[in-house]
Design a protein around this motif. Structure first.
Motif, short mmCIF file in Angstrom:
data_model
loop_
_atom_site.label_atom_id
_atom_site.label_comp_id
_atom_site.label_asym_id
_atom_site.label_seq_id
_atom_site.Cartn_x
_atom_site.Cartn_y
_atom_site.Cartn_z
N TYR A 94 9.38 -11.20 -93.46
CA TYR A 94 8.78 -9.95 -93.44
C TYR A 94 10.29 -9.38 -94.13
O TYR A 94 11.09 -9.82 -94.33
CB TYR A 94 9.67 -9.29 -92.34
N ALA A 95 9.42 -8.60 -95.14
CA ALA A 95 10.53 -8.11 -96.43
C ALA A 95 10.25 -6.11 -96.44
O ALA A 95 9.17 -6.06 -96.21
CB ALA A 95 10.00 -8.82 -97.58
N CYS A 96 11.25 -5.39 -96.59
CA CYS A 96 11.30 -4.26 -96.60
C CYS A 96 12.46 -3.44 -97.64
O CYS A 96 13.57 -3.99 -96.60
CB CYS A 96 11.17 -3.82 -95.03
N PHE A 97 11.66 -3.04 -98.26
CA PHE A 97 12.54 -2.78 -99.72
C PHE A 97 13.11 -1.41 -99.13
O PHE A 97 13.38 -0.70 -100.63
CB PHE A 97 12.56 -3.04 -100.58
N ASP A 98 12.42 -0.89 -98.26
CA ASP A 98 12.45 0.68 -98.24
C ASP A 98 13.55 1.55 -97.65
O ASP A 98 14.59 0.60 -97.48
CB ASP A 98 11.24 1.65 -97.44
N SER A 99 14.19 2.86 -98.44
CA SER A 99 15.30 3.12 -97.89
C SER A 99 15.68 4.09 -96.44
O SER A 99 14.52 3.78 -95.08
CB SER A 99 15.77 4.73 -98.17
N ASP A 100 16.10 4.33 -95.67
CA ASP A 100 16.70 4.70 -94.00
C ASP A 100 15.77 3.71 -92.86
O ASP A 100 15.44 3.84 -92.37
CB ASP A 100 15.85 6.11 -94.30
N ILE A 101 16.53 2.82 -93.43
CA ILE A 101 16.26 1.72 -92.92
C ILE A 101 16.92 2.20 -91.16
O ILE A 101 18.66 2.07 -91.21
CB ILE A 101 16.34 -0.15 -93.08
N PHE A 117 13.01 1.60 -86.56
CA PHE A 117 12.72 0.49 -87.39
C PHE A 117 12.82 -1.23 -87.13
O PHE A 117 11.86 -1.65 -86.88
CB PHE A 117 12.39 0.94 -88.41
N ALA A 118 14.49 -1.44 -86.44
CA ALA A 118 14.39 -3.16 -86.55
C ALA A 118 13.94 -3.34 -84.93
O ALA A 118 13.66 -4.43 -84.77
CB ALA A 118 15.78 -3.22 -85.85
N LYS A 119 13.74 -2.13 -83.56
CA LYS A 119 13.29 -2.67 -82.77
C LYS A 119 11.75 -3.39 -82.41
O LYS A 119 11.15 -4.09 -82.38
CB LYS A 119 13.10 -1.54 -81.56
N ALA A 120 10.89 -2.37 -83.73
CA ALA A 120 9.74 -2.01 -83.57
C ALA A 120 9.36 -3.67 -84.68
O ALA A 120 8.75 -4.31 -84.25
CB ALA A 120 8.96 -1.18 -84.57
N PHE A 135 16.31 -6.70 -96.32
CA PHE A 135 16.22 -5.97 -96.28
C PHE A 135 17.05 -5.57 -97.95
O PHE A 135 17.97 -6.39 -98.33
CB PHE A 135 17.22 -5.13 -95.95
N ARG A 136 17.26 -3.97 -98.85
CA ARG A 136 18.32 -4.05 -99.78
C ARG A 136 19.25 -3.61 -98.79
O ARG A 136 19.52 -2.89 -97.79
CB ARG A 136 17.82 -2.72 -100.59
N ASP A 137 20.31 -4.07 -99.34
CA ASP A 137 22.15 -3.62 -98.92
C ASP A 137 21.94 -1.87 -98.72
O ASP A 137 22.88 -2.07 -97.84
CB ASP A 137 22.94 -4.30 -100.03
N SER A 138 21.29 -1.25 -99.83
CA SER A 138 21.84 -0.24 -100.03
C SER A 138 20.51 0.53 -99.21
O SER A 138 20.35 1.71 -99.02
CB SER A 138 21.15 0.41 -101.08
N GLY A 139 19.48 0.06 -98.63
CA GLY A 139 18.27 0.72 -97.68
C GLY A 139 19.13 1.29 -96.68
O GLY A 139 17.70 1.14 -95.46
N PHE A 140 20.13 1.01 -95.91
CA PHE A 140 20.03 1.27 -94.46
C PHE A 140 20.45 2.59 -94.64
O PHE A 140 21.21 3.18 -95.09
CB PHE A 140 21.07 0.37 -93.91
N LYS A 141 20.02 3.58 -93.12
CA LYS A 141 20.65 4.97 -93.14
C LYS A 141 22.14 5.10 -93.19
O LYS A 141 22.36 6.52 -94.14
CB LYS A 141 19.46 5.61 -91.46
N ASP A 171 26.08 2.99 -92.49
CA ASP A 171 27.15 1.72 -92.60
C ASP A 171 27.40 1.46 -90.98
O ASP A 171 27.09 0.25 -90.46
CB ASP A 171 28.30 1.69 -92.61
N THR A 172 26.76 2.80 -90.20
CA THR A 172 26.57 2.25 -88.60
C THR A 172 24.40 1.57 -88.52
O THR A 172 24.85 0.29 -87.60
CB THR A 172 27.07 3.50 -87.73
N ALA A 173 23.91 1.70 -88.70
CA ALA A 173 22.35 1.69 -88.39
C ALA A 173 22.90 0.11 -89.15
O ALA A 173 22.13 -0.90 -88.14
CB ALA A 173 21.40 2.78 -89.89
#
Length: 618
Positions: free
Chosen positions: A563-570, A574-577, A588-594, A596-598
């Protein structure tokens, strides 16, 4: 908690080879000016029963530049392959690949995804006749490469250089081109895989020795002589050359089984039934052998009463008792009058299905060079846009001898006009099989004065892709076979990632902050997916399904393989789904998380909800 990053470069074969040697010979590991090293003098001693006193002459092929060629093969690459949907046919469903770019770099990129998966390789490389271009590989970056990377010079024009006979390294440059490519190609062959290489008299001797070294001389199968010309050239100075060579090597001769040819009418016509034997037509064979045994040296009485013995120095092939059983079973032929030297009857009904191929292939059976040219012309409205394409009948013979499975993959990394792809379509339509192809070709520019250029084909790849499209259309119209007529196009390019991704140590913190996103601005999600698939060792032909998960685009590769997702605000929701599907891998993209906590929480959630999922970032 840090998340593993994908390397996004081909394997470093030097380090891999070092680790293997270190595991086998830990006493040979030492330290040098650049860190850990191998004590090669000690390693030589470990591999010899005699005392090694220093360099000695040995039998092997050497040329100026061989060491650089070995280094070239082992160096990793950070380049990538980018999908080109607009040039592809049935991109989402096809298993076939067409790759544009320098085949050395492409072969490196395929090392993980196709390691040991290619059943047959066919290549038709430059023959080095003095009129060819060869690929000039630089294993270290120099000013010229800097100009190429900066866009000031075209990469492909610079890589192809003339190699006239007057060049001081005429043979050496050709060998340096072939060696690393063949070395990498061998890795891709399955254990029962086989490679066929077309060549002429100019380099066949060198090519044979290079292949002996890379594949092992014990894995040599044959030097096939193809009668490529159907008429002599009377203006030839000495001999009119009418043949090419096709060298055949296997990965492991103990596992390769040759494909048999269909029995021809000519072969069957040699079988007669001169005594009306109810078992049908037969042919006679010699009963003697030259490996002499006194026990097999005896007299045989013919029906006419004459006593016959083997000729001097030879004996019968079997014992006296078994010979009598063969006579009683009417399997020995003494001639019509019963007075001839006995011969063994071999029945057509008992011979193996198919015939072992011979090493001379006449044009009447497999076509000639003009036939190959005419096949291309017929597809392009009688225009000859490509010189020297191999005929489909020749390549069909090669596919048959290679003994393919119904879903084998074949590779040609000097694909030219796409003859092998054309042949695969024809083969699948005729045999209802699912053989897939990988074609690799450098986009060498066509001559501005050529008919191809005037017709709009600016490079060889444009000719090759169009030939494959037209061949597929023609075969479908003629056969109506339900086969895969498509192909995915990929194009070699620089990495999708900024340089900082590979060498963060070369940047200070202020510069690193400016590169919060490692991905180049002109790259798409599909570009990233292709590079991730290559890095993770997944075939580029796998089914890719885009789906929507919680409002974000997710690429599913081969169901749940990746599975690959390169969108932002991960985030956590979303992880649970995603975790409900329990994918084997996710990126994921390293910069794609909402935030650092996410990022930390997403990793923890996958560990809890889908512990088998391997998660990485780019």
């Amino acid at each position: 908690m840090p998340i593993d990053k994908l390397d996004l470069q081909s394997p470093d074969r030097v380090n891999e080879n070092f680790d293997k040697l270190a595991a086998l010979f830990p006493n040979c590991v030492t330290e040098g000016a650049e860190g850990r090293a191998i004590d090669f003098d000690l390693l030589k001693q470990e591999l010899s029963h005699a005392v090694i006193e220093g360099n000695k002459e040995r039998y092997r092929l050497e040329w100026p530049g061989k060491r650089e060629a070995i280094v070239t093969a082992n160096l990793p690459t950070t380049k990538t392959l980018r999908p080109v949907r607009e040039d592809s046919v049935d991109f989402d469903n096809t298993q076939n690949l067409y790759i544009e770019g320098d085949n050395l770099e492409v072969l490196k990129l395929l090392q993980e995804s196709y390691l040991g998966k290619i059943k047959m390789i066919y290549i038709d490389p430059p023959y080095n006749t003095g009129k060819d271009f060869v690929y000039k590989d630089n294993f270290s970056k120099d000013a010229q490469e800097e100009l190429i990377e900066s866009g000031q010079k075209d990469e492909y024009n610079q890589r192809l250089v003339a190699n006239p006979e007057t060049a001081g390294r005429y043979h050496s440059d050709w060998l340096s081109m072939m060696y690393p490519r063949l070395k990498l190609a061998r890795n891709l062959l399955s254990n029962d895989g086989v490679i066929f290489i077309s060549i002429d008299d100019n380099e066949v001797h060198n090519l044979k020795r290079v292949c002996d070294e890379i594949f092992g001389d014990s894995n040599f199968i044959a030097n096939v002589i193809w009668e490529r010309a159907f008429a002599p050239k009377n203006d030839a100075k000495y001999f009119s050359d009418s043949h090419d060579h096709i060298l055949v090597f296997t990965k492991n001769i103990l596992e390769f089984e040759i494909g048999k040819l269909e029995r021809s009418e000519e072969a069957n016509s040699r079988y007669k039934n001169m005594d009306d034997d109810p078992r049908g037509p037969w042919t006679s064979d010699n009963l003697t052998v030259k490996t002499y045994s006194a026990a097999y040296d005896y007299e045989i009485k013919t029906p006419s009463g004459r006593m016959v013995s083997p000729t001097d120095g030879r004996c019968w092939f079997t014992s006296k008792e078994r010979m009598q059983k063969l006579i009683d079973d009417n399997r020995i032929w003494f001639g019509k009058d019963g007075n001839n030297v006995p011969r063994l009857k071999r029945f057509l009904s008992e011979v193996q299905t198919g015939m072992v191929p011979i090493s001379i292939w006449p044009y009447k059976e497999v076509g000639h060079n003009q036939e190959g040219r005419q096949e291309v012309k017929k597809l392009f409205d009688d225009k000859g846009y490509f010189d020297g394409p191999k005929p489909v009948r020749l390549l069909s013979r090669i596919l048959q001898v290679a003994n393919l499975d119904e879903d084998s993959t074949v590779l040609d990394f000097f694909s030219g006009s796409g003859s092998l792809a054309h042949t695969v379509y024809s083969w699948n339509a005729e045999n209802q099989e699912r053989v897939s192809f990988i074609q690799v070709q450098l986009p060498e520019e066509t001559d501005e004065k050529s008919e191809a250029y005037k017709a709009g084909y600016k490079n060889i790849c444009e000719i090759g892709k169009e030939r494959i499209r037209r061949a597929a259309k023609k075969i479908k119209e003629e056969t109506n076979s339900d086969i895969d007529y498509g192909f995915r196009v990929y194009r070699l390019d620089s990495s999708n990632m900024q340089d900082v991704y590979y060498k963060p140590q070369d940047y200070d913190q202020g510069q690193l902050d400016a590169f919060a996103d490692n991905v180049k601005s002109d790259r798409t999600a599909e570009d990233l997916l292709a590079q991730v698939m290559l890095d993770w060792g997944l075939a580029l032909s796998l089914k890719i399904t885009p789906v929507d998960v919680s409002g974000k685009k997710v690429f599913k590769v081969a169901e749940n393989s990746l599975y690959a997702c390169f969108d932002s605000d991960i985030d956590e929701d979303f992880a649970k789904a995603i975790a409900e599907d329990k994918p084997m891998r996710i990126v994921f993209r390293d910069s794609g998380f909402k935030n650092d906590t996410a990022k930390t929480n997403v990793k923890q959630l996958f560990k809890q909800l889908s512990p088998e999922t391997e998660m990485k970032v780019i």
